[in-house]
Design a protein around this motif. Structure first.
Motif, short mmCIF file in Angstrom:
data_model
loop_
_atom_site.label_atom_id
_atom_site.label_comp_id
_atom_site.label_asym_id
_atom_site.label_seq_id
_atom_site.Cartn_x
_atom_site.Cartn_y
_atom_site.Cartn_z
N LEU A 15 0.77 -1.29 0.10
CA LEU A 15 0.04 -0.04 -0.06
C LEU A 15 0.89 1.32 0.08
CD1 LEU A 15 -2.97 -0.94 2.59
CD2 LEU A 15 -2.97 -0.63 0.09
N ARG A 16 1.88 1.16 0.45
CA ARG A 16 2.96 2.22 0.44
C ARG A 16 3.20 3.19 -1.01
NH1 ARG A 16 7.28 0.06 2.21
NH2 ARG A 16 6.65 0.27 4.63
N THR A 17 3.25 2.24 -1.88
CA THR A 17 3.38 2.72 -3.32
C THR A 17 2.21 3.56 -3.76
OG1 THR A 17 4.92 1.17 -4.05
CG2 THR A 17 3.72 2.09 -5.71
N PRO A 18 1.00 3.03 -4.02
CA PRO A 18 -0.32 3.88 -4.26
C PRO A 18 -0.40 4.92 -3.35
CG PRO A 18 -0.90 1.57 -3.43
CD PRO A 18 0.66 1.52 -3.67
N LEU A 19 -0.36 4.86 -2.16
CA LEU A 19 -0.61 5.80 -0.93
C LEU A 19 0.36 6.96 -1.25
CD1 LEU A 19 -1.31 3.85 1.98
CD2 LEU A 19 -3.10 5.31 0.65
N THR A 20 1.58 6.73 -1.58
CA THR A 20 2.62 7.70 -1.91
C THR A 20 2.15 8.53 -3.26
OG1 THR A 20 4.39 6.52 -0.60
CG2 THR A 20 5.03 8.31 -2.44
N SER A 21 1.91 7.73 -4.35
CA SER A 21 1.32 8.39 -5.42
C SER A 21 0.14 9.36 -5.30
CB SER A 21 1.14 7.48 -6.50
OG SER A 21 0.75 8.10 -7.69
N LEU A 22 -0.69 8.66 -4.59
CA LEU A 22 -1.87 9.53 -4.25
C LEU A 22 -1.62 10.77 -3.40
CD1 LEU A 22 -5.07 9.39 -4.40
CD2 LEU A 22 -5.08 8.25 -2.40
N GLY A 23 -0.75 10.68 -2.63
CA GLY A 23 -0.41 11.80 -1.75
C GLY A 23 0.33 12.83 -2.56
N MET A 24 0.93 12.48 -3.50
CA MET A 24 1.68 13.50 -4.28
C MET A 24 0.69 14.14 -5.08
SD MET A 24 5.26 11.30 -5.48
CE MET A 24 5.86 12.38 -6.75
N THR A 25 -0.09 13.49 -5.47
CA THR A 25 -1.20 14.32 -6.72
C THR A 25 -2.04 15.13 -5.65
OG1 THR A 25 -1.52 12.07 -7.85
CG2 THR A 25 -3.10 13.78 -8.06
N ILE A 26 -2.32 14.74 -4.54
CA ILE A 26 -2.97 15.63 -3.45
C ILE A 26 -2.20 16.77 -3.28
CG2 ILE A 26 -4.02 16.04 -1.37
CD1 ILE A 26 -4.95 12.87 -1.36
N GLU A 27 -1.16 16.60 -3.07
CA GLU A 27 0.01 17.88 -2.88
C GLU A 27 0.04 18.98 -3.90
OE1 GLU A 27 4.40 18.53 -1.22
OE2 GLU A 27 3.42 16.84 -1.18
N THR A 28 -0.04 18.36 -5.18
CA THR A 28 -0.10 19.22 -6.44
C THR A 28 -1.35 19.86 -6.53
OG1 THR A 28 1.22 17.34 -7.51
CG2 THR A 28 0.02 18.95 -9.03
N LEU A 29 -2.55 19.53 -6.07
CA LEU A 29 -3.85 20.02 -6.41
C LEU A 29 -3.87 20.92 -5.20
CD1 LEU A 29 -6.24 17.17 -6.90
CD2 LEU A 29 -5.43 19.03 -8.57
N GLN A 30 -3.21 20.77 -4.04
CA GLN A 30 -3.14 21.81 -3.11
C GLN A 30 -2.25 22.99 -3.22
OE1 GLN A 30 -2.21 19.14 0.25
NE2 GLN A 30 -4.41 19.08 1.00
N ARG A 31 -1.29 22.70 -3.73
CA ARG A 31 -0.24 24.01 -4.17
C ARG A 31 -0.71 24.67 -5.40
NH1 ARG A 31 5.90 21.11 -3.23
NH2 ARG A 31 5.73 20.69 -1.03
N ASN A 32 -1.58 24.04 -6.04
CA ASN A 32 -1.90 24.84 -7.20
C ASN A 32 -3.36 24.84 -7.57
OD1 ASN A 32 0.78 24.71 -8.97
ND2 ASN A 32 0.72 22.76 -7.98
N PRO A 33 -4.03 25.68 -6.70
CA PRO A 33 -5.48 25.95 -6.72
C PRO A 33 -5.81 26.36 -8.00
CG PRO A 33 -4.48 27.63 -5.44
CD PRO A 33 -3.32 26.73 -5.61
N THR A 34 -5.14 27.10 -8.61
CA THR A 34 -5.79 27.59 -9.93
C THR A 34 -5.16 26.90 -11.12
OG1 THR A 34 -3.56 29.23 -10.14
CG2 THR A 34 -5.46 29.95 -9.03
N LEU A 35 -4.93 25.59 -10.88
CA LEU A 35 -4.53 24.80 -11.86
C LEU A 35 -5.44 24.47 -13.32
CD1 LEU A 35 -1.99 22.70 -12.21
CD2 LEU A 35 -3.44 20.76 -11.76
#
Length: 234
Positions: A15-35
Protein backbone atom coordinates in the motif's frame (compact mmCIF):
# COMPACT_ATOMS: atom_id res chain seq x y z
CA UNK A 1 -1.38 -16.36 13.11
CA UNK A 2 1.28 -16.80 10.45
CA UNK A 3 -1.18 -15.96 7.65
CA UNK A 4 -2.31 -12.88 9.58
CA UNK A 5 1.27 -11.73 10.12
CA UNK A 6 2.12 -12.19 6.46
CA UNK A 7 -0.99 -10.33 5.33
CA UNK A 8 -0.22 -7.39 7.62
CA UNK A 9 3.37 -7.17 6.40
CA UNK A 10 2.44 -7.58 2.73
CA UNK A 11 -0.39 -5.05 2.95
CA UNK A 12 1.82 -2.42 4.58
CA UNK A 13 4.52 -2.94 1.97
CA UNK A 14 2.25 -2.88 -1.06
CA UNK A 15 0.00 0.00 0.00
CA UNK A 16 2.97 2.32 0.45
CA UNK A 17 3.43 2.75 -3.32
CA UNK A 18 -0.11 3.78 -4.37
CA UNK A 19 -0.59 5.85 -1.21
CA UNK A 20 2.62 7.76 -1.95
CA UNK A 21 1.43 8.44 -5.50
CA UNK A 22 -1.99 9.50 -4.24
CA UNK A 23 -0.42 11.83 -1.68
CA UNK A 24 1.78 13.47 -4.31
CA UNK A 25 -1.24 14.15 -6.53
CA UNK A 26 -3.20 15.64 -3.62
CA UNK A 27 -0.22 17.85 -2.75
CA UNK A 28 -0.03 19.05 -6.36
CA UNK A 29 -3.69 20.07 -6.28
CA UNK A 30 -3.27 21.83 -2.93
CA UNK A 31 -0.25 23.80 -4.10
CA UNK A 32 -1.87 24.81 -7.37
CA UNK A 33 -5.46 25.93 -6.66
CA UNK A 34 -5.61 27.66 -10.06
CA UNK A 35 -4.43 24.62 -12.00
CA UNK A 36 -5.93 24.67 -15.53
CA UNK A 37 -9.00 22.49 -15.94
CA UNK A 38 -7.36 19.87 -18.22
CA UNK A 39 -4.50 19.31 -15.75
CA UNK A 40 -6.89 19.21 -12.81
CA UNK A 41 -9.00 16.63 -14.63
CA UNK A 42 -5.94 14.46 -15.28
CA UNK A 43 -4.93 14.73 -11.62
CA UNK A 44 -8.38 13.70 -10.44
CA UNK A 45 -8.38 10.79 -12.88
CA UNK A 46 -5.00 9.70 -11.51
CA UNK A 47 -6.37 9.85 -7.97
CA UNK A 48 -9.33 7.72 -8.99
CA UNK A 49 -7.01 5.19 -10.60
CA UNK A 50 -4.86 4.95 -7.47
CA UNK A 51 -7.96 4.54 -5.30
CA UNK A 52 -9.07 1.67 -7.53
CA UNK A 53 -5.60 0.17 -7.34
CA UNK A 54 -5.54 0.32 -3.53
CA UNK A 55 -8.89 -1.44 -3.38
CA UNK A 56 -7.72 -4.10 -5.84
CA UNK A 57 -4.49 -4.62 -3.89
CA UNK A 58 -6.34 -5.14 -0.63
CA UNK A 59 -8.69 -7.61 -2.26
CA UNK A 60 -5.79 -9.44 -3.85
CA UNK A 61 -3.69 -9.60 -0.71
CA UNK A 62 -6.65 -10.92 1.25
CA UNK A 63 -7.17 -13.59 -1.40
CA UNK A 64 -3.52 -14.64 -1.23
CA UNK A 65 -3.54 -14.64 2.57
CA UNK A 66 -6.60 -16.89 2.73
CA UNK A 67 -5.06 -19.48 0.47
CA UNK A 68 -1.45 -18.86 1.54
CA UNK A 69 -0.69 -18.08 -2.11
CA UNK A 70 -1.70 -21.48 -3.49
CA UNK A 71 -4.44 -20.27 -5.83
CA UNK A 72 -5.07 -17.27 -8.06
CA UNK A 73 -8.34 -15.45 -8.64
CA UNK A 74 -9.89 -15.94 -12.08
CA UNK A 75 -7.30 -15.62 -14.84
CA UNK A 76 -7.90 -13.26 -17.76
CA UNK A 77 -5.87 -12.23 -20.83
CA UNK A 78 -3.33 -9.56 -19.86
CA UNK A 79 -1.55 -7.22 -22.27
CA UNK A 80 1.84 -7.23 -20.57
CA UNK A 81 3.21 -4.46 -22.78
CA UNK A 82 0.46 -2.04 -21.74
CA UNK A 83 0.80 -3.08 -18.10
CA UNK A 84 4.56 -2.50 -18.22
CA UNK A 85 4.27 0.93 -19.84
CA UNK A 86 1.78 2.08 -17.21
CA UNK A 87 3.90 0.71 -14.36
CA UNK A 88 7.05 2.44 -15.66
CA UNK A 89 5.16 5.73 -16.00
CA UNK A 90 3.99 5.55 -12.38
CA UNK A 91 7.42 4.46 -11.10
CA UNK A 92 9.06 7.46 -12.77
CA UNK A 93 6.85 9.73 -10.68
CA UNK A 94 7.84 7.96 -7.45
CA UNK A 95 11.61 7.85 -7.89
CA UNK A 96 14.35 10.25 -9.11
CA UNK A 97 15.52 7.45 -11.37
CA UNK A 98 15.81 7.33 -15.14
CA UNK A 99 13.73 4.41 -16.40
CA UNK A 100 14.55 3.25 -19.92
CA UNK A 101 12.08 0.92 -21.58
CA UNK A 102 14.31 -0.54 -24.28
CA UNK A 103 11.89 -1.69 -26.91
CA UNK A 104 9.26 -4.30 -26.24
CA UNK A 105 7.48 -6.90 -28.29
CA UNK A 106 3.72 -7.57 -28.11
CA UNK A 107 3.13 -10.05 -25.31
CA UNK A 108 -0.10 -11.40 -23.87
CA UNK A 109 -0.50 -13.97 -21.15
CA UNK A 110 -3.32 -15.41 -19.11
CA UNK A 111 -3.07 -14.36 -15.49
CA UNK A 112 -4.16 -12.15 -12.62
CA UNK A 113 -3.67 -8.46 -13.59
CA UNK A 114 -3.40 -7.22 -10.00
CA UNK A 115 -0.73 -9.79 -9.15
CA UNK A 116 1.26 -9.14 -12.32
CA UNK A 117 1.21 -5.39 -11.70
CA UNK A 118 2.26 -6.04 -8.11
CA UNK A 119 5.25 -8.03 -9.37
CA UNK A 120 6.30 -5.41 -11.93
CA UNK A 121 5.93 -2.53 -9.44
CA UNK A 122 8.16 -4.33 -6.98
CA UNK A 123 10.84 -4.99 -9.60
CA UNK A 124 10.84 -1.32 -10.63
CA UNK A 125 10.85 -0.03 -7.04
CA UNK A 126 13.57 -2.47 -5.99
CA UNK A 127 15.81 -1.35 -8.87
CA UNK A 128 15.32 2.33 -8.04
CA UNK A 129 15.87 1.90 -4.30
CA UNK A 130 18.97 -0.27 -4.61
CA UNK A 131 20.54 1.22 -7.72
CA UNK A 132 22.76 4.31 -7.74
CA UNK A 133 21.18 7.54 -6.49
CA UNK A 134 19.77 9.27 -9.58
CA UNK A 135 20.85 6.19 -11.53
CA UNK A 136 19.37 4.40 -14.52
CA UNK A 137 17.11 1.36 -14.67
CA UNK A 138 16.78 -0.55 -17.93
CA UNK A 139 13.62 -2.55 -18.65
CA UNK A 140 13.03 -4.95 -21.50
CA UNK A 141 10.06 -7.10 -22.50
CA UNK A 142 10.70 -10.04 -24.81
CA UNK A 143 8.55 -12.86 -26.16
CA UNK A 144 10.30 -15.92 -27.51
CA UNK A 145 9.51 -19.63 -27.81
CA UNK A 146 6.32 -19.41 -25.76
CA UNK A 147 7.97 -17.50 -22.91
CA UNK A 148 7.48 -13.86 -21.95
CA UNK A 149 10.35 -12.22 -20.06
CA UNK A 150 10.50 -8.93 -18.20
CA UNK A 151 14.09 -7.98 -17.44
CA UNK A 152 14.88 -5.12 -15.03
CA UNK A 153 18.53 -4.09 -14.64
CA UNK A 154 19.96 -1.50 -12.25
CA UNK A 155 23.41 0.05 -11.79
CA UNK A 156 23.76 -0.42 -8.04
CA UNK A 157 26.17 -2.62 -6.07
CA UNK A 158 24.30 -5.81 -6.95
CA UNK A 159 23.93 -8.94 -4.83
CA UNK A 160 26.67 -11.57 -4.39
CA UNK A 161 25.80 -14.83 -6.20
CA UNK A 162 25.67 -16.87 -2.99
CA UNK A 163 23.05 -14.53 -1.51
CA UNK A 164 20.67 -14.13 -4.45
CA UNK A 165 18.43 -17.07 -3.65
CA UNK A 166 17.91 -15.85 -0.08
CA UNK A 167 16.78 -12.44 -1.39
CA UNK A 168 13.57 -14.09 -2.64
CA UNK A 169 12.51 -14.92 0.92
CA UNK A 170 10.27 -12.67 3.01
CA UNK A 171 11.92 -10.02 5.20
CA UNK A 172 15.37 -10.56 3.65
CA UNK A 173 17.44 -7.49 2.81
CA UNK A 174 20.74 -7.30 0.97
CA UNK A 175 23.92 -6.77 3.01
CA UNK A 176 24.88 -3.73 0.92
CA UNK A 177 21.55 -1.94 0.99
CA UNK A 178 20.94 1.29 2.85
CA UNK A 179 17.55 1.99 1.33
CA UNK A 180 14.41 1.78 3.48
CA UNK A 181 12.24 -1.27 3.07
CA UNK A 182 10.80 -4.37 4.67
CA UNK A 183 12.49 -7.05 2.59
CA UNK A 184 9.23 -8.14 0.98
CA UNK A 185 9.58 -6.85 -2.58
CA UNK A 186 11.42 -9.70 -4.29
CA UNK A 187 9.58 -12.27 -2.16
CA UNK A 188 6.29 -11.04 -3.58
CA UNK A 189 7.68 -11.13 -7.12
CA UNK A 190 8.80 -14.72 -6.52
CA UNK A 191 5.35 -15.56 -5.19
CA UNK A 192 3.62 -14.14 -8.25
CA UNK A 193 6.08 -15.89 -10.57
CA UNK A 194 5.22 -19.23 -8.98
CA UNK A 195 1.47 -18.55 -9.07
CA UNK A 196 1.73 -17.76 -12.79
CA UNK A 197 3.81 -20.93 -13.44
CA UNK A 198 6.93 -18.89 -14.05
CA UNK A 199 10.26 -18.10 -12.43
CA UNK A 200 12.26 -15.19 -11.06
CA UNK A 201 15.98 -15.27 -11.81
CA UNK A 202 18.45 -12.89 -10.16
CA UNK A 203 21.78 -12.22 -11.84
CA UNK A 204 24.28 -9.47 -12.54
CA UNK A 205 23.38 -6.59 -14.83
CA UNK A 206 25.78 -5.30 -17.52
CA UNK A 207 26.45 -2.30 -15.24
CA UNK A 208 27.40 -4.58 -12.34
CA UNK A 209 24.14 -4.18 -10.45
CA UNK A 210 21.21 -6.54 -10.10
CA UNK A 211 19.38 -7.96 -13.09
CA UNK A 212 16.00 -9.49 -12.29
CA UNK A 213 14.29 -11.57 -14.96
CA UNK A 214 10.65 -12.57 -14.57
CA UNK A 215 9.87 -15.41 -16.99
CA UNK A 216 6.24 -16.39 -17.62
CA UNK A 217 4.45 -18.69 -20.07
CA UNK A 218 2.74 -16.81 -22.89
CA UNK A 219 -1.03 -16.97 -23.31
CA UNK A 220 -0.89 -19.79 -25.83
CA UNK A 221 1.31 -21.99 -23.63
CA UNK A 222 0.07 -22.03 -20.02
CA UNK A 223 2.12 -23.97 -17.54
CA UNK A 224 0.72 -27.01 -15.70
CA UNK A 225 -0.76 -26.17 -12.28
CA UNK A 226 1.77 -26.31 -9.48
CA UNK A 227 4.75 -26.91 -11.77
CA UNK A 228 6.82 -23.77 -12.43
CA UNK A 229 8.44 -23.66 -15.86
CA UNK A 230 12.19 -24.02 -16.21
CA UNK A 231 14.22 -20.82 -15.91
CA UNK A 232 15.89 -20.38 -19.27
CA UNK A 233 17.56 -17.18 -18.09
CA UNK A 234 19.91 -18.86 -15.64
Amino acid sequence: MEATRRFTADAGHELRTPLTSLGMTIETLQRNPTLPAPQRTRALEAMGAEHHRITALLTGLQTLARGDAHALPDRVPVDLGALLHEAVSHAARRHPTTYRLNGSTPATLTGWPVGLRLAVDNLLDNAALHGRPDGTVDIQLTHEAGTVRITVSDDGPGIPPDQRHAMKERFTRGPRTRAPGSGLGLALVEQQAHLHHGTLHLGQSPAGGLQATLSLPAADEPGPPGEPMADASS
